[in-house]
Design a protein around this motif. Sequence first.
Motif, mmCIF file in Angstrom:
data_model
loop_
_atom_site.group_PDB
_atom_site.id
_atom_site.type_symbol
_atom_site.label_atom_id
_atom_site.label_comp_id
_atom_site.label_asym_id
_atom_site.label_seq_id
_atom_site.Cartn_x
_atom_site.Cartn_y
_atom_site.Cartn_z
ATOM 1 N N LYS A 6 2.603 0.398 -14.128
ATOM 2 C CA LYS A 6 2.311 -0.770 -13.405
ATOM 3 C C LYS A 6 3.256 -2.196 -13.648
ATOM 4 O O LYS A 6 3.382 -2.901 -13.104
ATOM 5 N N SER B 256 -2.601 -2.149 -3.639
ATOM 6 C CA SER B 256 -1.476 -1.732 -4.451
ATOM 7 C C SER B 256 -1.846 -3.465 -4.966
ATOM 8 O O SER B 256 -1.261 -3.867 -5.941
ATOM 9 N N SER C 107 2.928 2.503 -2.725
ATOM 10 C CA SER C 107 2.390 3.269 -3.349
ATOM 11 C C SER C 107 3.046 4.140 -5.032
ATOM 12 O O SER C 107 2.793 4.338 -6.020
ATOM 13 N N TRP D 53 5.999 -1.711 -12.162
ATOM 14 C CA TRP D 53 6.639 -2.065 -10.568
ATOM 15 C C TRP D 53 5.961 -3.479 -10.471
ATOM 16 O O TRP D 53 6.438 -4.034 -9.267
ATOM 17 N N GLY E 218 0.588 -0.856 -0.155
ATOM 18 C CA GLY E 218 -0.436 0.175 0.036
ATOM 19 C C GLY E 218 0.843 1.130 0.270
ATOM 20 O O GLY E 218 2.041 1.036 -0.752
ATOM 21 N N GLU F 229 -2.689 -4.734 -8.051
ATOM 22 C CA GLU F 229 -2.707 -4.489 -9.414
ATOM 23 C C GLU F 229 -1.096 -5.655 -9.397
ATOM 24 O O GLU F 229 -0.420 -5.035 -10.867
ATOM 25 N N LEU G 292 4.423 2.797 -7.573
ATOM 26 C CA LEU G 292 3.838 2.790 -8.081
ATOM 27 C C LEU G 292 3.168 3.861 -9.340
ATOM 28 O O LEU G 292 2.817 3.067 -10.580
ATOM 29 N N GLU G 293 2.832 4.522 -8.517
ATOM 30 C CA GLU G 293 2.107 6.222 -9.432
ATOM 31 C C GLU G 293 2.924 6.477 -9.999
ATOM 32 O O GLU G 293 2.757 6.583 -11.555
#
Length: 244
Positions: free
Chosen positions: A172, A201, A164, A175, A128, A204, A167-168
């Motif tokens: 994806k 997360s 997170s 990551w 997360g 994903e 990831l942003e």
Amino acid sequence: MNGHILAIDVGGSHIKGTILNSGGKWQMDYKRIDTPKAAKPADVLDIVTTLARDMPEYDKVSVGFPGYVRNGIVYTAPNLGNPFWKNIPLGQQISNALGKPVRLVNDADQLGLGVVSGKGLEMAVTLGTGFGTALLIDGYLLPHMELAHHPVTKKHDYDDYVGSKALEKEGKEKWNKRMAKVLRILKVVFNYDRLYLGGGSADELHIPLDNNIHLFTNEDGIKGGARLWQLEDRYHITTNYPDK
């Protein structure tokens, strides 16, 4: 006394609460409130008391907190506002505010208690805002390690690498490649019997997972709030009681 438990999950994005019976069965849907940026202890305490308001009757409280916790005291909280969280007796503060006994542990530890099989060496990881970890042997918590802050590259710890924000920023595909590397490391280092992956997360993840890796939801994990009260005192889970 009905044995019901107010289970709270403090996260970097939301603080959530529900009522469980002594066996971990949900008695109501989550209530949730956004976590303020750079949340201070007073902010978290205020949200917890707000969540507890108008809840059905409960007798005790379990709290999972995203940081290093020992004996009901918070020593770190990197994903909230770390400068504000040094030697904060949050367990006692919540107990005094709600007038109930409280058990406060790391959030991944609480979630891990809710999802493991209770057989062998098991690891739970929450993906997360940060990278939470819990290790259990035959269903009992081992001493907590803040693996999130161990270097995984020359420049990044696990929080930086697969949290997170990564990831942003990275997207994806990249990551997921990073997560594949992390899973290889965990497999070699811990040689676990089973690994459980959850958190916001985890949805994903689009990489092949070994047969002994299982996905879980926070709804599954919050059941650890009941398991927390089933642990014997010799496992060093501190209970905070309201000051008289």
